[in-house]
Structures are given as structure tokens and as C-alpha cells.
Design a protein around this motif. Structure first.
Motif, PDB file in Angstrom:
ATOM      1  N   TYR A 198      51.141  55.037  13.385  1.00 54.95           N
ATOM      2  CA  TYR A 198      52.435  55.280  13.592  1.00 54.95           C
ATOM      3  C   TYR A 198      53.455  54.321  13.070  1.00 54.95           C
ATOM      4  O   TYR A 198      54.783  54.511  13.257  1.00 54.95           O
ATOM      5  N   SER A 199      53.051  53.376  12.335  1.00 52.57           N
ATOM      6  CA  SER A 199      53.866  52.155  11.906  1.00 52.57           C
ATOM      7  C   SER A 199      54.483  51.743  13.232  1.00 52.57           C
ATOM      8  O   SER A 199      55.941  51.422  12.966  1.00 52.57           O
ATOM      9  N   LEU A 200      53.951  51.562  14.328  1.00 56.23           N
ATOM     10  CA  LEU A 200      54.559  51.001  15.534  1.00 56.23           C
ATOM     11  C   LEU A 200      54.388  49.534  15.706  1.00 56.23           C
ATOM     12  O   LEU A 200      53.037  49.068  15.638  1.00 56.23           O
ATOM     13  N   GLN A 201      55.282  48.931  15.864  1.00 57.03           N
ATOM     14  CA  GLN A 201      54.955  47.457  16.133  1.00 57.03           C
ATOM     15  C   GLN A 201      55.489  47.311  17.671  1.00 57.03           C
ATOM     16  O   GLN A 201      56.850  47.490  17.735  1.00 57.03           O
ATOM     17  N   VAL A 202      54.763  46.785  18.253  1.00 52.32           N
ATOM     18  CA  VAL A 202      55.038  46.639  19.940  1.00 52.32           C
ATOM     19  C   VAL A 202      56.170  45.869  20.095  1.00 52.32           C
ATOM     20  O   VAL A 202      56.775  45.761  21.089  1.00 52.32           O
ATOM     21  N   GLU A 203      56.268  44.780  19.170  1.00 52.56           N
ATOM     22  CA  GLU A 203      57.282  43.695  19.500  1.00 52.56           C
ATOM     23  C   GLU A 203      58.762  44.504  19.238  1.00 52.56           C
ATOM     24  O   GLU A 203      59.668  43.819  19.658  1.00 52.56           O
ATOM     25  N   GLU A 204      58.789  45.641  18.486  1.00 57.67           N
ATOM     26  CA  GLU A 204      60.097  46.261  18.255  1.00 57.67           C
ATOM     27  C   GLU A 204      60.246  47.182  19.430  1.00 57.67           C
ATOM     28  O   GLU A 204      61.564  47.567  19.545  1.00 57.67           O
ATOM     29  N   ILE A 205      59.467  47.408  20.482  1.00 58.61           N
ATOM     30  CA  ILE A 205      59.952  48.072  21.658  1.00 58.61           C
ATOM     31  C   ILE A 205      60.684  47.470  22.800  1.00 58.61           C
ATOM     32  O   ILE A 205      60.585  46.423  22.693  1.00 58.61           O
ATOM     33  N   GLU A 206      61.704  48.267  23.047  1.00 63.61           N
ATOM     34  CA  GLU A 206      62.932  47.595  23.960  1.00 63.61           C
ATOM     35  C   GLU A 206      62.208  46.884  25.258  1.00 63.61           C
ATOM     36  O   GLU A 206      61.264  47.476  25.805  1.00 63.61           O
ATOM     37  N   SER A 249      45.263  57.604  25.449  1.00 62.84           N
ATOM     38  CA  SER A 249      44.474  58.282  24.181  1.00 62.84           C
ATOM     39  C   SER A 249      45.202  58.464  22.984  1.00 62.84           C
ATOM     40  O   SER A 249      44.777  58.382  21.929  1.00 62.84           O
ATOM     41  N   ALA A 250      46.378  58.574  22.938  1.00 62.55           N
ATOM     42  CA  ALA A 250      47.298  58.522  21.855  1.00 62.55           C
ATOM     43  C   ALA A 250      47.298  57.101  21.131  1.00 62.55           C
ATOM     44  O   ALA A 250      47.812  56.969  19.873  1.00 62.55           O
ATOM     45  N   LEU A 251      47.002  56.045  21.698  1.00 65.42           N
ATOM     46  CA  LEU A 251      47.088  54.835  21.351  1.00 65.42           C
ATOM     47  C   LEU A 251      45.516  54.282  20.794  1.00 65.42           C
ATOM     48  O   LEU A 251      45.401  53.149  20.704  1.00 65.42           O
ATOM     49  N   GLY A 252      44.674  55.069  20.943  1.00 68.25           N
ATOM     50  CA  GLY A 252      43.309  54.905  20.294  1.00 68.25           C
ATOM     51  C   GLY A 252      42.518  54.028  21.389  1.00 68.25           C
ATOM     52  O   GLY A 252      41.555  53.537  20.959  1.00 68.25           O
ATOM     53  N   PHE A 253      42.865  54.172  22.646  1.00 73.23           N
ATOM     54  CA  PHE A 253      41.824  53.701  23.490  1.00 73.23           C
ATOM     55  C   PHE A 253      40.567  54.697  23.762  1.00 73.23           C
ATOM     56  O   PHE A 253      40.534  55.492  23.342  1.00 73.23           O
ATOM     57  N   PRO A 254      39.470  53.973  23.941  1.00 70.86           N
ATOM     58  CA  PRO A 254      38.118  54.607  24.296  1.00 70.86           C
ATOM     59  C   PRO A 254      38.246  55.620  25.233  1.00 70.86           C
ATOM     60  O   PRO A 254      38.479  55.575  26.434  1.00 70.86           O
ATOM     61  N   TRP A 301      46.934  47.579  18.437  1.00 68.03           N
ATOM     62  CA  TRP A 301      47.959  47.173  17.747  1.00 68.03           C
ATOM     63  C   TRP A 301      47.795  47.534  16.251  1.00 68.03           C
ATOM     64  O   TRP A 301      48.664  47.994  15.712  1.00 68.03           O
ATOM     65  N   ASN A 302      46.693  47.361  15.711  1.00 68.69           N
ATOM     66  CA  ASN A 302      46.303  47.859  14.301  1.00 68.69           C
ATOM     67  C   ASN A 302      46.175  49.246  14.011  1.00 68.69           C
ATOM     68  O   ASN A 302      46.585  49.933  13.425  1.00 68.69           O
ATOM     69  N   TYR A 303      45.642  50.007  15.459  1.00 64.42           N
ATOM     70  CA  TYR A 303      45.812  51.525  15.248  1.00 64.42           C
ATOM     71  C   TYR A 303      47.302  51.997  15.283  1.00 64.42           C
ATOM     72  O   TYR A 303      47.419  52.870  14.478  1.00 64.42           O
ATOM     73  N   ALA A 304      47.990  51.378  16.111  1.00 61.56           N
ATOM     74  CA  ALA A 304      49.277  51.843  16.237  1.00 61.56           C
ATOM     75  C   ALA A 304      49.932  51.563  15.034  1.00 61.56           C
ATOM     76  O   ALA A 304      51.044  52.526  14.683  1.00 61.56           O
ATOM     77  N   ARG A 305      49.928  50.535  14.417  1.00 60.82           N
ATOM     78  CA  ARG A 305      50.513  50.037  12.964  1.00 60.82           C
ATOM     79  C   ARG A 305      49.966  51.451  11.910  1.00 60.82           C
ATOM     80  O   ARG A 305      50.884  51.763  11.190  1.00 60.82           O
ATOM     81  N   GLU A 306      48.687  51.612  11.810  1.00 62.47           N
ATOM     82  CA  GLU A 306      48.314  52.267  10.915  1.00 62.47           C
ATOM     83  C   GLU A 306      48.816  53.675  11.030  1.00 62.47           C
ATOM     84  O   GLU A 306      49.138  54.640  10.273  1.00 62.47           O
TER      85      GLU A 306
END
Length: 446
Positions: A123-131, A211-216, A116-121
Motif C-alpha cells: 500500500y506504500s503505507l508508512q505507519v509514521e504518517e498516520i495521524e 487480514s488486510a495488513l498481512g497478519f497470519p 510494516w514491510n507488507y504495508a509499505r510494499e
């Protein structure tokens, strides 16, 4: 091919266990776990032996402390660590040997926070905003190298319900879902909320590589994980030969070295889906995955094929029930053991659903979507798409007016879902939907 008549007497009714009772199997105190096991003794059915092993394993583990465990896990993201070093770390993170369900639950919470931190930093992605959407992810490969069932099933099922699928490149399979999606014409887009929501709105489907979400996921980690998988395969084959066991008996009774990333990554559910479905390739993974469902308060389906396939298999090496389906609902868990005949499908040979090269896989999947590929491979995809509809609670229009108290058995729900998916393929709905998926994917954000 669907059988002509239903015969629900071929399979016993599903077993229902209240979630509160099942949670007692994952008490922090060993004595309480044992007490719960005795209470559920006659109700666990095909899960009985697995949980017996699990409870013994929980007694013997000596896990590192929380901070050390986090450091070990995070060190797997270091691309400079060698495959040999990473393999040693995988041993130190091995479920059932080094760590238990409480540590796995903690690592999932840790990974979710990291992602979640990686996605915010990034992509400015907030998972709560996904439909709102559903999710499916297998454990990443199986011991029979079968067709991309979860990937194709997600596309087929999204004809009816919104699905945001995540996946990886191959580690233990010939090809991963990322390669399959790319070959089908679906390439990665930037991971932005607007893009994901647009695709879900226009085609009910989106795909995001982990891999795009920063997983190992470094090349060296993939190599280390492959070595661990090869060790597990060798243990199975050696025991089968030494004990003269059938392949299914070997799979069901042989503990193997488990890859923490085959449990944590598929089930972290970082995009917070409404329903999550997954598969495992070994029964010894089931308690840990089920624990994660309870820990995250997830709903959905877990499936295991007795030939070591992390999907519902319409093919088998032996007659009889060859699949275990576990549906986790709001208040209870349903357990069903069955063969493909219970869904109205014919049984085939394992080689009939085997994975081929990417070009062949692409052609097969496209032909399935278009209704041009009939037989074993289509049945395999149809069955797994049906699981996703049942996990979602999707009902056909003809069922919407039935009385609420007339709850169908899990088997009958699956049978009806198979029928609906089959009709959608035959009537061209899936073909049209897949074309829409590709169109929506390439359309730029306005």
C-alpha cells in the motif's frame, strides 16, 4: 442505568506501582524476578496469584532458539498447512508452557517488522504518517459470548477521541469485529495513508482488518485456533464440574492452553497508537500482555472480567468485584478491582449482554448509538467506551480548570467518563457521530 449518588467508599482506592519497580518482575534473571515478586508481595493485590504462577512457568519453559521460533511463527502464515499441523505449531508456541515473556516480546517485534514491510510494499503505507490516534482490541472472543463491546465502544468513544481500530473475523466468537463493522454498513477500503487520515480527520474513526495488513489468518489457522479454544473451554468446564467450583473461581484458578495469537496479534500495535487498550479472557494472559506494554512502552488500559470476558463487564455470575482494570501510564501502573456499581452502573445477568445473530447485533448497536436501547446492553457499551476515554486521559470541559495536583482516583475517572458517555448518547451526539463515521468512510479521496 446510573445510580443516583456516588459512593466511592464501596471500592478501595486503586493500587499504584511504579513502572521501574514493575519492570523488575520481567528481569531476564529468575533470581531478580523472584526478588521483585517478594518486594511487591503486598502490592500486587488480585495479580498476586497470577504472577506467582507466571514466575513458576518461566522457570520451566524450554523455548526454541530465536531463529527456530521465528520459523515456527512464520509457518502459521502458510495457507497450505493443515489444521492438524497448525495445531501442533500452536502447542509449540504456547505461552507459559513452551515459551515465555521474552520470546513473546521478540515475536511481537518480528511481527511488527513483517507487517510494516507488507504495508509499505502493498500500500506504500508508512505507519509514521498516520495521524495520532488511540487503539482498542480484545483478545478475540470470551467464554460467555458477549456483545461486540470493543467494536461498539470504539465507535462511541471516537465521538470524543480519534480511534483507529483493528480487528479480525471470528475465530472463537460467534462474529468478529470485521463482520460487525460490515453489518453496520462500514466496508473495507484500500489501506492507504490518505484514506485513514481523512477518516480520522472527518470522523475520528477508522477500521482496518488485520487480514488486510498481512497478519497470519488463513482458514486453516482459524480452524486450528478454534480447536485450541475448544480444548481450553473443556478444561474449564471439566474442572468446574469435578471440583464443584463456581464459574468465576474456575476461570481465576485454572490455567488453560493459551493461543499465542490472542496475545501477540491484539497487542502488536502495528499502527503505533498513542494509547492502546485491550482485554483478556483469562488471568493467566495478564503477565504476558503487561510485559508487552512495558516492552513497547505503551500507555492504556488492560481489563479482565472474572467470568472470562475480555471486556469490562457490567454483568456477572456472582456478586462482588468482577472486573480487574489495569491502567498503564507514563511512569506508573494503577490496579483497580471493582464491580459495575463502582462506575455508577447497575449489575445485570450474563445472558442480558450475550451476543446474538449479526442482524440482531446490528439493530442493538444502532439503537444504543441512537439512545433507543437502555439497560444492560447499553451499560455494557458505555462502560467500555468510558475505559477508552480514561486510557486516553480525556477530560470533560468542566474538569479542565481543576488544579493538576488534584488527581482523581481511577474509579472516579471511570465514573465521570461513564457520565459523559451517557450524556453524549442521550443528547444525540453519538447518533450524529456514527452517521458521520459512515459518511466519512464512503466519501472518496479528492
Amino acid at each position: 442505568m446510573l445510580q443516583e449518588e456516588k459512593n466511592y467508599k464501596d471500592v478501595e482506592s486503586h493500587v499504584k506501582i511504579e513502572k521501574g519497580v514493575l519492570r523488575e518482575l520481567f528481569s531476564k534473571e529468575a533470581a531478580l524476578r523472584e526478588e521483585a515478586f517478594q518486594k511487591l508481595h503486598s502490592r500486587l493485590g488480585p495479580l498476586h496469584e497470577t504472577f506467582e504462577w507466571f514466575l513458576q512457568a518461566e522457570k520451566s519453559i524450554q523455548p526454541p532458539d530465536t531463529e527456530q521460533l521465528k520459523k515456527l511463527f512464520d509457518s502459521c502464515s502458510d495457507p497450505d498447512r493443515s489444521p492438524e499441523e497448525l495445531l501442533e505449531t500452536l502447542y509449540a508456541l504456547e505461552p507459559g508452557n513452551s515459551i515465555g515473556f521474552q520470546q513473546i516480546n521478540m515475536l511481537v517485534d518480528h511481527l511488527r517488522g513483517r507487517v510494516w514491510n507488507y504495508a509499505r510494499e502493498k500500500y506504500s503505507l508508512q505507519v509514521e504518517e498516520i495521524e495520532p490516534h488511540d487503539h482498542v482490541f480484545g483478545s478475540g472472543g470470551d467464554f460467555c459470548k458477549t456483545l461486540h463491546a470493543s467494536t461498539a465502544a470504539a465507535i462511541v468513544a471516537s465521538t470524543f477521541i480519534p480511534i483507529c481500530k483493528t480487528g479480525t473475523s471470528n475465530v472463537t466468537s460467534w462474529h468478529g469485529s470485521t463482520e460487525a463493522m460490515t453489518t453496520l454498513g462500514y466496508t473495507q477500503l484500500p489501506v492507504h495513508t490518505a484514506d485513514i487520515n481523512r477518516e480520522l480527520a472527518q470522523s475520528r474513526f477508522a477500521f482496518i482488518p488485520l487480514s488486510a495488513l498481512g497478519f497470519p489468518y488463513s482458514p486453516n489457522l482459524r480452524q486450528a485456533r478454534k480447536r485450541l479454544w475448544e480444548q481450553a473451554s473443556k478444561i474449564l468446564k471439566d474442572r468446574q464440574e469435578a471440583k464443584k467450583l463456581s464459574w468465576q473461581k474456575t476461570i481465576r484458578t485454572t490455567p488453560i492452553p493459551m493461543d499465542i495469537f490472542k496475545i501477540v496479534s491484539p497487542n502488536a500495535q502495528v499502527l503505533k497508537p498513542r494509547h492502546h487498550s485491550t482485554g483478556v479472557c483469562s488471568p493467566y494472559m495478564l503477565p504476558y500482555v503487561l510485559s508487552l506494554y512495558l516492552h513497547l512502552n505503551s500507555q492504556g488500559i488492560i481489563v479482565f472480567s472474572y467470568d472470562g470476558i475480555d471486556e469490562f463487564s457490567t454483568a456477572s455470575s456472582e456478586p462482588g468485584a468482577n472486573n480487574l482494570v489495569i491502567q498503564v501510564r507514563e511512569h506508573d501502573v494503577l490496579i483497580l478491582e471493582c464491580g459495575p456499581e463502582a462506575l455508577g452502573l447497575k449489575r445485570s445477568r450474563i445472558e442480558d449482554i450475550s451476543e446474538k445473530d449479526l442482524e440482531t447485533t446490528r439493530d442493538v448497536l444502532q439503537n444504543i448509538f441512537a439512545g433507543k436501547e437502555e439497560g444492560a446492553k447499553q451499560d455494557f457499551i458505555v462502560a467500555n467506551a468510558a475505559l477508552l476515554l480514561v486510557a486516553n486521559g480525556y477530560k470533560q470541559r468542566t474538569e479542565e480548570h481543576e488544579e493538576a495536583h488534584e488527581e482523581k482516583s481511577l474509579q472516579e475517572q471511570l465514573w465521570n467518563a461513564v457520565t459523559r458517555v451517557r450524556e453524549a448518547i442521550q443528547h444525540g451526539e453519538v447518533k450524529e457521530h456514527f452517521e458521520n463515521v459512515l459518511h466519512a468512510h464512503f466519501q472518496p479521496v479528492l
